[in-house]
Design an enzyme around this catalytic site. Structure first.
Site, PDB file in Angstrom:
ATOM      1  N   PRO A  14      22.903 -13.242  14.385  1.00 19.72           N
ATOM      2  CA  PRO A  14      21.721 -13.790  13.722  1.00 19.72           C
ATOM      3  C   PRO A  14      22.129 -15.032  12.942  1.00 19.72           C
ATOM      4  O   PRO A  14      23.055 -14.987  12.132  1.00 19.72           O
ATOM      5  CB  PRO A  14      21.299 -12.668  12.755  1.00 19.72           C
ATOM      6  N   CYS A 101      25.929 -13.010   4.534  1.00 19.36           N
ATOM      7  CA  CYS A 101      25.618 -14.437   4.390  1.00 19.36           C
ATOM      8  C   CYS A 101      26.170 -14.961   3.069  1.00 19.36           C
ATOM      9  O   CYS A 101      25.850 -14.429   2.001  1.00 19.36           O
ATOM     10  CB  CYS A 101      24.113 -14.676   4.459  1.00 19.36           C
ATOM     11  N   HIS A 170      32.754  -9.747   9.661  1.00 16.39           N
ATOM     12  CA  HIS A 170      33.200 -11.136   9.830  1.00 16.39           C
ATOM     13  C   HIS A 170      34.526 -11.274   9.084  1.00 16.39           C
ATOM     14  O   HIS A 170      34.622 -10.882   7.921  1.00 16.39           O
ATOM     15  CB  HIS A 170      32.146 -12.090   9.262  1.00 16.39           C
ATOM     16  N   ASN A 201      33.447 -10.093  14.487  1.00 19.02           N
ATOM     17  CA  ASN A 201      32.798 -11.399  14.397  1.00 19.02           C
ATOM     18  C   ASN A 201      33.743 -12.394  13.721  1.00 19.02           C
ATOM     19  O   ASN A 201      34.435 -12.046  12.775  1.00 19.02           O
ATOM     20  CB  ASN A 201      31.500 -11.238  13.580  1.00 19.02           C
ATOM     21  N   ASP A 203      35.329 -16.635  14.825  1.00 21.89           N
ATOM     22  CA  ASP A 203      36.256 -17.459  15.596  1.00 21.89           C
ATOM     23  C   ASP A 203      36.421 -17.038  17.057  1.00 21.89           C
ATOM     24  O   ASP A 203      37.504 -17.178  17.626  1.00 21.89           O
ATOM     25  CB  ASP A 203      37.641 -17.498  14.927  1.00 21.89           C
TER      26      ASP A 203
END
Length: 323
Positions: A14, A101, A170, A201, A203
């Site tokens: 997303p 985020c 991430h 998640n 790279d």
């Protein structure tokens, strides 16, 4: 959800302002198994905000999509998750809660990765949403909030205990934003810490990267984000690499510009004549092409499909002359 991610191993992340229906369509055609909506504000939905509601629209041919919600109020998150489930029915794959985020305007309100600083509140949100819906609830977060302070494995455990059916990690700290490199080791450490499915998640820029992430971390699926901007072909390369086939060649100049034209048309079909949001996509498609830097000013003045086409025509001509 382990079984689910055996079939859905390549996910388009997303991305606010990027993961609209047009871009999702192109990535799915290239091999993305599942896509996510742009992140949706629970607060925005609670105000019946049309600017927010349209984010839930499915792309043409899209049977299911995952919806990512952000917010920090458990009751609002739960109520809006229930509304989304009711509205979308079978077209909803699952609900994801954004705790990753790092953007200042998101974290300054206590949303996104700011929730990693308050694991108790994060767990309450997950529990509230999971109790309010029948669909699986997943959580996306980062390696940790502060540079050097890895909290993801313990955070993942708390999210699992609160009812998360899967987690996505991430490999950067929130304070890193998108600088430096993603640490895939944390994905492996989260994998060891929980029994739910884990999505990796950070790279993944080639098909071989996708294979390497799965092999090195033991994660169940790979999520691709910024590397797909202007490069939906990345999914075709990853699909081939996962199947043990040779990765398709990088697209030619003509192929890149043809994809950019198609993207503009898909956007126009959904949004009408004004497709200003195509400007950044156009620059991503054209990055590195002869004349792309000089075309930036023209692209930033484009509004309609025809405007973009005329810039693309010039670039095709220049590329053919150069070759």
């Amino acid at each position: 959800m382990h079984d689910y991610f055996q079939k859905h191993r390549l996910l388009l992340a997303p991305m606010a302002g990027v993961s609209d229906e047009a871009f999702r369509t192109l990535c799915r055609e290239q091999g993305a198994d599942l896509t996510y909506t742009e992140m949706v504000s629970a607060k925005g939905l609670s105000y019946a905000n049309e600017k927010t509601r349209h984010l839930l629209n499915l792309a043409a041919g899209e049977e299911q999509v995952a919806v990512q919600l952000f917010g920090h109020e458990p009751d609002t998150m739960a109520a809006q998750a229930a509304w989304i489930e009711q509205e979308m029915g079978e077209s909803l794959a699952y609900l994801d809660i954004n705790m990753g985020c790092p953007a200042r305007k998101i974290v300054s309100k206590g949303d996104g990765s700011a929730l990693m600083k308050d694991p108790a509140l994060a767990a309450r949100i997950v529990r509230s949403v999971a109790d309010a819906v029948e669909h699986p609830v997943t959580v996306k977060f980062r390696r940790g909030w502060a540079m050097g302070d890895e909290s993801a494995p313990e955070f993942a455990r708390r999210m699992e205990d609160a009812g998360a059916a899967a987690v996505a990690v991430h490999g950067r700290f929130a304070e890193q934003l998108y600088r430096g490199s993603a640490d895939w080791g944390v994905i492996a450490r989260v994998r060891e810490a929980v029994s739910v499915a884990v999505v990796g998640n950070g790279d993944v820029r080639s098909g071989s990267d996708a294979v390497a992430m799965l092999e090195r971390t033991g994660c169940n699926a790979v999520m691709i984000a910024r590397a797909a901007e202007g490069n939906p072909w990345l999914f075709a390369q990853a699909k081939a690499a996962l199947a043990g086939r040779a990765e398709p060649a990088m697209p030619s100049v003509d192929e890149r510009i043809a994809m950019a034209r198609r993207h503009a048309r898909l956007l126009s079909e959904r949004e009408g004549k004004n497709i200003v949001r195509m400007r950044k996509h156009a620059m991503w498609y054209l990055a590195g092409l002869p004349g792309a830097a000089a075309a930036r000013g023209k692209i930033n003045a484009c509004v309609t499909v025809e405007d973009f086409d005329s810039v693309f025509d010039e670039l095709v001509e220049r590329a053919h002359h150069a070759s």
